[in-house]
Design a protein around this motif. Structure first.
Motif, PDB file in Angstrom:
ATOM      1  N   VAL A 260     -15.980  10.416  16.417  1.00 21.63           N
ATOM      2  CA  VAL A 260     -14.625  10.339  15.429  1.00 21.63           C
ATOM      3  C   VAL A 260     -14.160   8.810  15.190  1.00 21.63           C
ATOM      4  CG1 VAL A 260     -12.206  10.931  15.188  1.00 21.63           C
ATOM      5  CG2 VAL A 260     -13.896  12.585  16.372  1.00 21.63           C
ATOM      6  N   VAL A 261     -14.289   8.554  13.991  1.00 20.96           N
ATOM      7  CA  VAL A 261     -14.020   7.081  13.559  1.00 20.96           C
ATOM      8  C   VAL A 261     -12.699   6.948  13.108  1.00 20.96           C
ATOM      9  CG1 VAL A 261     -14.754   5.192  12.196  1.00 20.96           C
ATOM     10  CG2 VAL A 261     -16.343   7.059  12.893  1.00 20.96           C
ATOM     11  N   VAL A 262     -11.901   6.281  13.600  1.00 21.31           N
ATOM     12  CA  VAL A 262     -10.528   5.913  13.409  1.00 21.31           C
ATOM     13  C   VAL A 262     -10.217   4.179  13.240  1.00 21.31           C
ATOM     14  CG1 VAL A 262      -8.083   5.779  14.361  1.00 21.31           C
ATOM     15  CG2 VAL A 262      -9.825   7.532  15.196  1.00 21.31           C
ATOM     16  N   ALA A 263      -9.603   3.891  11.983  1.00 17.46           N
ATOM     17  CA  ALA A 263      -9.348   2.595  11.653  1.00 17.46           C
ATOM     18  C   ALA A 263      -8.023   2.477  11.052  1.00 17.46           C
ATOM     19  CB  ALA A 263     -10.488   2.160  10.496  1.00 17.46           C
ATOM     20  N   ALA A 264      -7.708   1.119  11.297  1.00 15.45           N
ATOM     21  CA  ALA A 264      -6.139   0.634  10.479  1.00 15.45           C
ATOM     22  C   ALA A 264      -6.394   0.468   9.207  1.00 15.45           C
ATOM     23  CB  ALA A 264      -5.847  -0.663  11.277  1.00 15.45           C
ATOM     24  N   ALA A 265      -5.469   1.017   8.558  1.00 15.79           N
ATOM     25  CA  ALA A 265      -5.378   1.152   6.864  1.00 15.79           C
ATOM     26  C   ALA A 265      -5.027  -0.517   6.533  1.00 15.79           C
ATOM     27  CB  ALA A 265      -4.299   1.968   6.584  1.00 15.79           C
ATOM     28  N   GLY A 266      -4.745  -1.333   7.327  1.00 12.51           N
ATOM     29  CA  GLY A 266      -4.167  -2.567   6.740  1.00 12.51           C
ATOM     30  C   GLY A 266      -2.798  -2.773   6.510  1.00 12.51           C
ATOM     31  N   ASN A 267      -2.346  -4.138   6.487  1.00 13.31           N
ATOM     32  CA  ASN A 267      -1.080  -4.448   6.405  1.00 13.31           C
ATOM     33  C   ASN A 267      -0.642  -5.232   5.139  1.00 13.31           C
ATOM     34  OD1 ASN A 267      -0.936  -3.791   9.262  1.00 13.31           O
ATOM     35  ND2 ASN A 267      -1.791  -5.577   9.831  1.00 13.31           N
ATOM     36  N   ASN A 268      -1.029  -4.654   4.059  1.00 15.15           N
ATOM     37  CA  ASN A 268      -0.950  -5.425   2.667  1.00 15.15           C
ATOM     38  C   ASN A 268       0.389  -4.708   1.923  1.00 15.15           C
ATOM     39  OD1 ASN A 268      -3.218  -7.027   3.062  1.00 15.15           O
ATOM     40  ND2 ASN A 268      -4.452  -5.176   2.571  1.00 15.15           N
ATOM     41  N   ASN A 269       0.989  -3.567   2.368  1.00 22.42           N
ATOM     42  CA  ASN A 269       2.097  -3.078   1.791  1.00 22.42           C
ATOM     43  C   ASN A 269       1.971  -2.920   0.436  1.00 22.42           C
ATOM     44  OD1 ASN A 269       4.799  -2.006   1.537  1.00 22.42           O
ATOM     45  ND2 ASN A 269       5.620  -4.044   0.851  1.00 22.42           N
ATOM     46  N   ASN A 289       7.668   4.336  11.085  1.00 22.47           N
ATOM     47  CA  ASN A 289       8.630   4.051  11.998  1.00 22.47           C
ATOM     48  C   ASN A 289       9.024   5.118  12.703  1.00 22.47           C
ATOM     49  OD1 ASN A 289       9.025   1.190  11.417  1.00 22.47           O
ATOM     50  ND2 ASN A 289       9.834   2.085   9.401  1.00 22.47           N
ATOM     51  N   LEU A 290       9.804   5.108  13.528  1.00 25.37           N
ATOM     52  CA  LEU A 290      10.358   6.503  14.454  1.00 25.37           C
ATOM     53  C   LEU A 290      10.858   7.502  13.463  1.00 25.37           C
ATOM     54  CD1 LEU A 290      11.905   4.857  17.854  1.00 25.37           C
ATOM     55  CD2 LEU A 290       9.672   5.729  17.250  1.00 25.37           C
ATOM     56  N   ASP A 291      11.387   6.978  12.164  1.00 22.38           N
ATOM     57  CA  ASP A 291      12.394   8.153  11.446  1.00 22.38           C
ATOM     58  C   ASP A 291      11.177   8.498  10.347  1.00 22.38           C
ATOM     59  OD1 ASP A 291      11.846   6.062   9.902  1.00 22.38           O
ATOM     60  OD2 ASP A 291      14.213   5.819   9.482  1.00 22.38           O
ATOM     61  N   ASP A 292       9.898   8.288  10.791  1.00 19.30           N
ATOM     62  CA  ASP A 292       8.551   8.559   9.917  1.00 19.30           C
ATOM     63  C   ASP A 292       8.450   7.946   8.502  1.00 19.30           C
ATOM     64  OD1 ASP A 292       7.622  10.396  11.839  1.00 19.30           O
ATOM     65  OD2 ASP A 292       8.460  12.236  10.909  1.00 19.30           O
ATOM     66  N   THR A 293       9.547   6.894   8.427  1.00 24.91           N
ATOM     67  CA  THR A 293       9.364   6.079   7.233  1.00 24.91           C
ATOM     68  C   THR A 293       8.121   5.172   7.468  1.00 24.91           C
ATOM     69  OG1 THR A 293      10.820   4.346   8.022  1.00 24.91           O
ATOM     70  CG2 THR A 293      11.714   6.406   6.368  1.00 24.91           C
ATOM     71  N   LYS A 294       7.851   4.562   6.158  1.00 26.00           N
ATOM     72  CA  LYS A 294       6.669   3.590   6.621  1.00 26.00           C
ATOM     73  C   LYS A 294       6.995   2.223   6.876  1.00 26.00           C
ATOM     74  CE  LYS A 294       5.198   1.079   2.764  1.00 26.00           C
ATOM     75  NZ  LYS A 294       4.952   0.000   3.436  1.00 26.00           N
ATOM     76  N   SER A 295       6.383   1.753   7.741  1.00 27.01           N
ATOM     77  CA  SER A 295       6.615   0.456   8.331  1.00 27.01           C
ATOM     78  C   SER A 295       6.545  -0.529   6.865  1.00 27.01           C
ATOM     79  CB  SER A 295       5.823  -0.114   9.253  1.00 27.01           C
ATOM     80  OG  SER A 295       4.621  -0.721   8.903  1.00 27.01           O
ATOM     81  N   ALA A 296       7.414  -1.703   7.055  1.00 25.14           N
ATOM     82  CA  ALA A 296       7.473  -2.732   5.929  1.00 25.14           C
ATOM     83  C   ALA A 296       5.985  -3.098   5.573  1.00 25.14           C
ATOM     84  CB  ALA A 296       8.366  -3.972   6.305  1.00 25.14           C
ATOM     85  N   GLN A 297       5.269  -3.440   6.493  1.00 23.47           N
ATOM     86  CA  GLN A 297       3.843  -4.115   6.116  1.00 23.47           C
ATOM     87  C   GLN A 297       2.651  -3.179   5.774  1.00 23.47           C
ATOM     88  OE1 GLN A 297       1.869  -6.353   9.408  1.00 23.47           O
ATOM     89  NE2 GLN A 297       3.656  -5.755  10.538  1.00 23.47           N
ATOM     90  N   SER A 298       2.889  -1.875   6.159  1.00 20.53           N
ATOM     91  CA  SER A 298       1.715  -0.951   6.370  1.00 20.53           C
ATOM     92  C   SER A 298       1.118  -0.899   4.774  1.00 20.53           C
ATOM     93  CB  SER A 298       1.977   0.236   6.966  1.00 20.53           C
ATOM     94  OG  SER A 298       0.893   1.032   6.704  1.00 20.53           O
ATOM     95  N   SER A 299      -0.185  -0.817   4.591  1.00 23.00           N
ATOM     96  CA  SER A 299      -0.814  -0.155   3.292  1.00 23.00           C
ATOM     97  C   SER A 299      -0.633   1.185   3.268  1.00 23.00           C
ATOM     98  CB  SER A 299      -1.999  -0.578   3.440  1.00 23.00           C
ATOM     99  OG  SER A 299      -2.525  -2.038   3.439  1.00 23.00           O
ATOM    100  N   TYR A 300      -0.607   1.798   2.430  1.00 28.91           N
ATOM    101  CA  TYR A 300      -0.624   3.350   2.034  1.00 28.91           C
ATOM    102  C   TYR A 300      -1.292   3.738   0.929  1.00 28.91           C
ATOM    103  CZ  TYR A 300       2.680   1.552  -1.627  1.00 28.91           C
ATOM    104  OH  TYR A 300       3.255   1.008  -2.464  1.00 28.91           O
ATOM    105  N   GLY A 311       6.096   1.467  14.669  1.00 30.92           N
ATOM    106  CA  GLY A 311       7.100   0.791  14.646  1.00 30.92           C
ATOM    107  C   GLY A 311       8.135   0.607  15.800  1.00 30.92           C
ATOM    108  N   ASP A 312       7.584   1.052  16.787  1.00 25.02           N
ATOM    109  CA  ASP A 312       8.227   0.983  18.194  1.00 25.02           C
ATOM    110  C   ASP A 312       7.038   1.686  19.247  1.00 25.02           C
ATOM    111  OD1 ASP A 312       9.712   1.016  20.324  1.00 25.02           O
ATOM    112  OD2 ASP A 312      11.315   2.038  19.321  1.00 25.02           O
ATOM    113  N   ALA A 313       6.386   0.355  19.613  1.00 25.08           N
ATOM    114  CA  ALA A 313       5.370   0.598  20.495  1.00 25.08           C
ATOM    115  C   ALA A 313       5.098  -0.339  21.879  1.00 25.08           C
ATOM    116  CB  ALA A 313       3.767   0.549  19.631  1.00 25.08           C
ATOM    117  N   TRP A 314       5.145   0.362  22.814  1.00 23.33           N
ATOM    118  CA  TRP A 314       4.909  -0.559  24.120  1.00 23.33           C
ATOM    119  C   TRP A 314       3.723  -0.281  24.451  1.00 23.33           C
ATOM    120  CZ3 TRP A 314       8.188  -3.156  27.066  1.00 23.33           C
ATOM    121  CH2 TRP A 314       9.610  -3.167  26.828  1.00 23.33           C
ATOM    122  N   SER A 315       3.004  -1.573  25.053  1.00 19.30           N
ATOM    123  CA  SER A 315       1.687  -1.592  25.564  1.00 19.30           C
ATOM    124  C   SER A 315       1.654  -2.788  26.519  1.00 19.30           C
ATOM    125  CB  SER A 315       0.738  -1.744  24.461  1.00 19.30           C
ATOM    126  OG  SER A 315      -0.669  -1.372  24.755  1.00 19.30           O
TER     127      SER A 315
END
Length: 543
Positions: A260-269, A289-300, A311-315
């Motif tokens: 299974v291949v998973v990839a980040a969509a990019g941060n171009n908004n 984000n935690l309310d399911d809205t798109k983060s400010a920078q995410s591609s879509y 939008g709220d990740a601990w690591s």
């Protein structure tokens, strides 16, 4: 007359359920020998007492408000089977084992209370049933990892550094360590944070130099390495606005091998392609984000399959500690989905070596089909729902068609029951019921515990028929199809034998019309044809 009929019906029941008590050795998930019974309201106290006597039940409690009786029978009794038989008598509205209650499982990691993202994607719901398999592997292709991090080291495989051509994929930047912690932090160890998949190994694959340069040849080699090392999912929190045909070829090879291949969509908004996520072989992941809205920078866009709440990740960090990310970068959204794939793959595969494009496709379908809609539909499927995907993976569809010998009526709403048994065994591990359509087709989901998945025998019956055994069926999602069964009618009381009780049932109802269980052939009347059916099949028992 009704009392005499009930005595006959339950006499056989007592023999079948209590005649071999010493052979039952399974530990039930209910109080041994206890059940909760609700009678039909028209039954008299004397009739209720008679039924308890027939099954040798003691009344140990009563709920006045709901009219529930609490029964104690032999601790060796097969209580689920007894409940099913009681409901078939027509005297009982409900009968259930006195199941044990369990608290929802939550990890003991100190920062778990702050990991709202894992609650948003309903990890605890999934963890109540399944926490993964340590023999399955996710490859993280990134800047490396801090191998000595106390919340990572026991889950890490050795890996490789393609950027510097050595066996030390250490992380001078922290990006790979943060990605790895989201996917694979050691969970429930009393340290740090929890991860989406509490079990499973992480294969760190460094595809950048210590100077931060990354080249396609190293990425291609890293993908091939992940496949060769048995990875079941790979995470690509990297990419470019430029197409990468050679990388697409490498990813297609991985997919064809069952990865299974998973990839980040990019941060171009914006909706512009970002590679390799844009390639159809990838599950492209946006950041929410935690309310399911798109983060400010995410591609879509329609080419992006799902979103995850970075939008709220601990690591984990490369300094050995922890950090919280709130900017919603897609690099940190992708590992949520990679870990979800790592969690699901063992549920659909027979073993770690059972890796194929068919298995990978099922995992992908589970992730995408259970995603929750997001405001504005900025991705194709929605925000991932780990809990829903685990429950769907454990609900195995059984599809087919029944034909009841001699039946001339419509099969619409004809109840079909699926019993799951061990191979060559008679114990019921799980069961489910559903209704056929007018031509006898059925599609019934059977919920199984993880340890009940695998190759099993099925016993299938319709209302008024004996069970038909279907041996050696693979009971894993996406399920079983094309079962065509001819069933033997005449078992009116559902005890899996055609005997005196069934014969008397037809005689007592003889001449009546309308929808009745004694109308065996479905012609709308209890008549000679139904009586002859019972006589012809008399003495037969279900498989």
């Amino acid at each position: 007359m009704r009392k005499g009929w009930l005595v006959i019906v339950l006499a056989g029941l007592l023999v079948s359920l209590f005649g071999q008590e010493s052979l039952r050795t399974l530990t039930p998930n209910y109080a041994p020998g206890q059940l909760i019974v609700q009678f039909r309201p028209e039954l008299t106290p004397g009739e209720r007492a008679m039924l308890r006597t027939l099954v040798n039940a003691q009344l140990f409690g009563y709920n006045d408000w709901l009219d529930f009786e609490y029964w104690q029978v032999s601790p060796y009794a097969d209580v689920p089977a007894l409940c099913a038989q009681l409901k078939r008598t027509g005297w009982v509205l409900q009968a259930d084992p006195n199941y044990q209650l369990e608290l929802a499982w939550e990890p003991n990691d100190p920062r778990w209370s702050q990991q709202d993202a894992l609650r948003v994607i309903r990890c605890p719901l999934g963890w109540d049933y399944w926490r993964g398999d340590p023999n399955f592997i996710a490859g993280i292709l990134d800047t490396g990892v801090l191998h000595t991090h106390p919340d990572l080291q026991t889950r890490l495989l050795n890996g490789w550094d393609f950027g510097n051509d050595d066996d030390d994929p250490s992380d001078p930047f922290g990006h790979g360590t943060f990605v790895t912690g989201i996917a694979g932090a050691v969970t429930n160890n009393g340290v740090g944070i929890a991860a989406v998949s509490p079990e499973g190994k992480i294969l760190p694959i460094k595809v950048f130099t210590d100077g931060g340069q990354g080249y396609l040849n190293d990425l291609i080699d890293g993908i091939s390495y992940a496949v060769s090392q048995g990875a079941h999912a790979i995470n690509l929190s990297l990419g470019s606005n430029s197409a990468m045909p050679s990388v697409n070829t490498a990813l297609q090879n991985a997919w064809n091998a069952g990865v299974v291949v998973v990839a980040a969509a990019g941060n171009n908004n914006n909706t512009s392609p970002f590679y390799p996520a844009y390639y159809p072989v990838c599950i492209a992941v946006a950041a929410s984000n935690l309310d399911d809205t798109k983060s400010a920078q995410s591609s879509y866009g329609a080419w992006v399959e799902v979103a995850a709440p970075s939008g709220d990740a601990w690591s984990t960090t490369s300094s050995g500690g922890y950090a919280r990310h709130t900017a919603g970068a897609t690099s940190f959204a992708a590992p949520f989905v990679t870990a979800q794939a790592l969690l699901l793959y063992p549920l659909v595969a027979d073993s770690p070596t059972d890796r194929s494009v068919a298995r990978a496709q099922v995992v992908r379908e589970l992730i995408e089909s259970t995603a929750m809609p997001v405001p504005g539909n900025y991705v194709a499927y929605g925000r991932i729902d780990v809990g829903a995907s685990v429950l769907k993976a454990l609900t195995v569809p059984v599809r087919g068609r029944i034909t009841i010998a001699g039946y001339v009526g419509s099969y619409t709403s004809k109840e079909v029951e699926i019993l799951v048994r061990p191979l060559n065994g008679s114990t019921t591990l799980a069961s489910a019921t559903g209704n056929a359509d007018s031509t006898g087709n059925f599609d019934i989901g059977v919920f199984l515990e993880p340890n009940q998945l695998g190759y099993r025998d099925l016993a299938i019956r319709a209302q008024g028929t004996l069970t038909k055994r279907v041996p050696n069926v693979r009971m894993r999602y996406p399920g079983v199809s094309n079962l065509n069964l001819t069933l033997i009618p005449g078992d009116i009381n559902g005890d899996n034998a055609i005997d005196d009780a069934d014969l008397l049932a037809v005689l007592f109802a003889f001449g009546q019309t309308g929808a009745r269980p004694e109308d065996i052939n479905g012609d709308g009347a209890v008549d000679d044809a139904d009586l002859l059916t019972v006589l012809f099949n008399f003495g037969q028992t279900g498989e």
